[in-house]
Motif scaffolding. Structure first.
Motif, PDB file in Angstrom:
ATOM      1  N   ASP A  91       0.815  -1.351  -0.399  1.00 12.34           N
ATOM      2  CA  ASP A  91      -0.092  -0.153   0.371  1.00 12.34           C
ATOM      3  C   ASP A  91       0.816   1.268   0.331  1.00 12.34           C
ATOM      4  O   ASP A  91       0.655   2.564  -0.217  1.00 12.34           O
ATOM      5  N   PHE A  92       2.055   0.640   0.091  1.00 14.77           N
ATOM      6  CA  PHE A  92       3.006   1.894   0.720  1.00 14.77           C
ATOM      7  C   PHE A  92       4.394   1.548   0.187  1.00 14.77           C
ATOM      8  O   PHE A  92       4.809   1.177   0.846  1.00 14.77           O
ATOM      9  N   ILE A  93       5.100   2.993  -0.813  1.00 13.23           N
ATOM     10  CA  ILE A  93       6.366   2.224  -0.825  1.00 13.23           C
ATOM     11  C   ILE A  93       7.131   3.230  -0.424  1.00 13.23           C
ATOM     12  O   ILE A  93       7.336   3.978  -0.873  1.00 13.23           O
ATOM     13  N   TYR A  94       8.327   2.734   0.306  1.00 14.78           N
ATOM     14  CA  TYR A  94       8.945   4.314   1.290  1.00 14.78           C
ATOM     15  C   TYR A  94      10.372   3.965   0.576  1.00 14.78           C
ATOM     16  O   TYR A  94      10.880   2.681   0.692  1.00 14.78           O
ATOM     17  N   VAL A  95      11.541   4.647   0.518  1.00 15.49           N
ATOM     18  CA  VAL A  95      12.469   4.423  -0.832  1.00 15.49           C
ATOM     19  C   VAL A  95      13.377   4.981  -0.469  1.00 15.49           C
ATOM     20  O   VAL A  95      13.225   6.510   0.554  1.00 15.49           O
ATOM     21  N   LYS A  96      14.270   5.221  -0.468  1.00 19.88           N
ATOM     22  CA  LYS A  96      15.439   5.396   0.332  1.00 19.88           C
ATOM     23  C   LYS A  96      17.136   5.051   0.180  1.00 19.88           C
ATOM     24  O   LYS A  96      17.044   3.707   0.053  1.00 19.88           O
ATOM     25  N   ASN A  97      18.063   5.423   0.039  1.00 23.70           N
ATOM     26  CA  ASN A  97      19.250   4.864  -0.161  1.00 23.70           C
ATOM     27  C   ASN A  97      20.108   4.482   1.387  1.00 23.70           C
ATOM     28  O   ASN A  97      19.560   5.911   1.446  1.00 23.70           O
ATOM     29  N   TRP A  98      20.937   3.515   1.328  1.00 25.85           N
ATOM     30  CA  TRP A  98      21.769   3.693   2.316  1.00 25.85           C
ATOM     31  C   TRP A  98      23.440   2.796   1.676  1.00 25.85           C
ATOM     32  O   TRP A  98      22.823   2.125   0.962  1.00 25.85           O
ATOM     33  N   SER A  99      24.301   2.793   2.179  1.00 26.75           N
ATOM     34  CA  SER A  99      25.528   2.612   2.276  1.00 26.75           C
ATOM     35  C   SER A  99      25.519   1.264   3.045  1.00 26.75           C
ATOM     36  O   SER A  99      24.831   1.358   3.786  1.00 26.75           O
ATOM     37  N   SER A 100      26.298   0.136   2.926  1.00 27.32           N
ATOM     38  CA  SER A 100      26.496  -0.996   3.964  1.00 27.32           C
ATOM     39  C   SER A 100      27.341  -0.657   5.001  1.00 27.32           C
ATOM     40  O   SER A 100      27.405   0.625   5.730  1.00 27.32           O
ATOM     41  N   PHE A 101      26.022  -1.653   6.219  1.00 22.62           N
ATOM     42  CA  PHE A 101      26.568  -1.647   7.115  1.00 22.62           C
ATOM     43  C   PHE A 101      27.088  -2.389   7.972  1.00 22.62           C
ATOM     44  O   PHE A 101      27.931  -1.740   8.300  1.00 22.62           O
ATOM     45  N   SER A 102      27.289  -3.587   7.728  1.00 17.53           N
ATOM     46  CA  SER A 102      28.106  -4.298   7.480  1.00 17.53           C
ATOM     47  C   SER A 102      28.897  -3.792   7.077  1.00 17.53           C
ATOM     48  O   SER A 102      30.621  -4.496   7.841  1.00 17.53           O
ATOM     49  N   ASP A 103      29.325  -3.835   6.154  1.00 17.09           N
ATOM     50  CA  ASP A 103      30.935  -3.033   4.951  1.00 17.09           C
ATOM     51  C   ASP A 103      30.364  -2.109   5.407  1.00 17.09           C
ATOM     52  O   ASP A 103      30.504  -0.612   4.486  1.00 17.09           O
ATOM     53  N   TYR A 104      30.993  -1.382   6.982  1.00 14.61           N
ATOM     54  CA  TYR A 104      30.273   0.420   6.900  1.00 14.61           C
ATOM     55  C   TYR A 104      31.057   1.307   5.332  1.00 14.61           C
ATOM     56  O   TYR A 104      32.438   1.374   5.678  1.00 14.61           O
TER      57      TYR A 104
END
Lengths: 314, 314, 314
Positions: free
Chosen positions: C230-243
């Motif tokens: 019903d809702f698509i929330y989009v966002k980029n983020w960098s890797s957390f594990s390969d910080y």
């Protein structure tokens, strides 16, 4: 209502008279902007515009919110349909719509870059904000015009003119750097709304956009142009035909007292900032016929008139 | 009325008492500055001065208009008669006159550049603004003085002093960079208006301007100076005789607890920002005798007193 | 009361309802902040946060005082016990205590630097200000969270949701640069307080901090995730594990209309700024299901709710 160019003035005479009335009692409408805010978006440096527009807003009880886009926000994209994988983080489509929700008026300063004539002529920043914003837009100097300056100049002319049709000369003067045409353009357009003998003088090759100058008289001999002038308005600009180039730094075009002596004891005008002893000799700028400080003063009342009209139109 | 230096204080005792009264009820005069504005012109970084002067203005109902000259305006020329064909776009003559038309008070921060002693001593920026402006000028730290800081220091001393004539020591301390003399100068001048045993201590070669220090006692032995002190005021400055040079970074001059133990349980003072464990050890700065946060608090009331006096004098 | 993270919301439902009430009459509490000020400290660029928080403050009669730390103040030290003989001029211990004396509320924006996971996770700037300040602190995006954004998102969801338990998908999308996790983190935490079918979708290796995502469902197949949303929330983020690394720029993860067609006519959400045709195709962003402009509008009411609660709690 927007204030994008001199063309947005429906009656220059009435506007000037109303601005002079505001100047006599600047705090008369000090609640008109209550609980509203104006966003002042600067893509370029500014002193007079920055401070006078804030002062005008405060006189109307309007909250100024200043933002320097160049170092406080995100680099904006203006092209349609681009894949934004380079340096630009935000499209003007979003920026303009979003800022319209936070500010009741948006004022924008974005100079000509003098690199791409077509883009500059299209007033990319100003007109894209106008296209996508949902609130009134005020031009604080765009790539093509500086109508708040020209309105302040019209007020100053009205205050000092004593003739039915004074001779007003717009003279080019030399400058070390390439400057935009905005101030000269708007001054020309404003003068075309006045009853005056208006002459533009500059070296050959420095013709302004012919769609702006239209039938305004051009005189390539500066001394000839100055004869019997009542007002000398000075400004440098770069070449329009050889776009953005400095094709002359001829020091003989600097305004000095011998040249002013050719006039009818003319008043000297310049929008500031001005380079002393490059554009104009100290003797003229510091002389009693110099109106430059009063022109700057009238920036407040030009801005206040525009903001008042916008607030009353909402 | 201007506030350019400590010399503009006609009675330090009365000013300090009035500031302490303001501090008890800071909003008492909250309509004094109604419909007026103060232009805060920053040629340099600022935290305390920037925020406390805005807070003081707001307490008086005065609109603060902040402008960072370095990146928001035009590079200013200060010399008379120059041909402005280089980097400077605007002369202070125009800038000061113009801003006077937009702001009812102008406050200026322009540090010593420490490159040209004569220029710094002439307080080129501050005094040229004073010369050409038509509104009151406030010094937010010039090349020679920081009288808002010294006034805040006087308030703090008055709040914590319990003697008729306390021993107050101004001590130099080491710093990695060359710093101006402004804070030290104004502190010395302010102390010369006080009933106190005032001693300045620093390594040889770090004598401040003798026209400032006059007959104030100088003691080159820091430990000797600290004996029986009631207040230790610490500040780094560069050499005045070998102008702008760092001639010592002697870590033995840092203030630590053993040195404070030589005093009469002295209070520790510094104008901030302070480099921890370079100027002063954590143990002293974080100790119960440290007044640095209260000094910063009093910046608001020092500024508010000055602005109040200016507004009442208009 | 502070607003540091989503955890500071005691009842998301009540907060959202109260914000919607504020939105209907934003000037209702226009004297609540009278004679008080909020310091907005920016360590990073900002458009929406900068303007909407000022707008919210003005709606409450609260004076906003903006300071760009990066070029207007001093470089801050955050470590305890350091010898400050390098580039940092002031310790956060002093800065936070001092600013608390000038401002009644301090709001801070300081992004993750993505260089040192431990420091970013410790929210060095935000939490050190909280530790040493004596006034309420508001998070305008820290290294770990952006709770004003997530609160605005919750308001937007409430306004457009028509189901008891809608399907809401947080989708990663590609971006040319390494971006922080703050927006995604706070969105996840906010969704965990909602009655919804919540799914996170991203390429393998892009898992967010498991202490944030907890039991939230992760689906590595984006198309699978989108089904019936019903809702698509989009966002980029960098890797957390390969910080902080960009381990994929897979264009197949961009949101376009065919992907949106997999959903239940879902609304499209993004916090802005957004890179067109990288994160999302023009057709989706400009489509009638896009809520991005309304999300930005709700930033004002999210901020105003938080400031109102703080002012009422003082």
């Amino acid at each position: 209502m927007n204030y994008l160019s001199i063309n947005d003035i429906n009656s220059l005479h009435d506007w000037v008279q109303e601005a002079i009335t505001i100047k006599k009692d600047p705090l008369k409408d000090h609640t008109l902007g209550k609980d509203k805010s104006i966003g002042l978006l600067f893509f370029n440096s500014s002193l007079r515009t920055r401070l006078s527009t804030q002062k005008a807003a405060l006189n109307l009880g309007l909250n100024p919110i200043v933002m320097n886009f160049s170092n406080e926000g995100w680099a904006l994209e203006f092209e349609d349909g681009t894949i934004m994988d380079q340096g630009k983080s935000e499209h003007v489509k979003e920026a303009a719509q979003v800022i319209s929700q936070y500010c009741d008026i948006i004022a924008i300063r974005a100079f000509a870059l003098l690199e791409d004539k077509e883009k500059d002529q299209a007033e990319e920043v100003l007109l894209n904000f106008k296209k996508y914003a949902s609130v009134p837009i005020v031009n604080m100097e765009s790539s093509v015009g500086h109508p708040l300056q020209a309105l302040a100049d019209a007020i100053t002319l009205a205050e000092y003119n004593q003739k039915k049709s004074p001779k007003v000369v717009l003279s080019w003067a030399p400058h070390p750097k390439a400057l935009p045409h905005a101030v000269a353009n708007s001054f020309v357009q404003m003068m075309q709304l006045q009853d005056a003998e208006f002459v533009i003088t500059h070296p050959e090759g420095y013709e302004l956009d012919p769609e702006i100058t239209k039938n305004s008289k051009i005189e390539y001999n500066q001394e000839e142009a100055f004869k019997n002038a009542d007002f000398i308005y000075v400004k440098n600009w770069s070449s329009f035909s050889d776009y953005g180039q400095v094709i002359s730094k001829d020091k003989n075009w600097m305004i000095d007292q011998p040249k002013m002596n050719l006039t009818n004891n003319a008043k000297f005008m310049h929008c500031l900032p001005v380079r002393r002893n490059v554009i104009v000799a100290d003797e003229v700028l510091d002389g009693e016929n110099s109106l430059v400080i009063e022109q700057a003063n009238n920036r407040t009342y030009a801005a206040q008139l525009v903001l008042k009209k916008i607030l009353e139109n909402e």
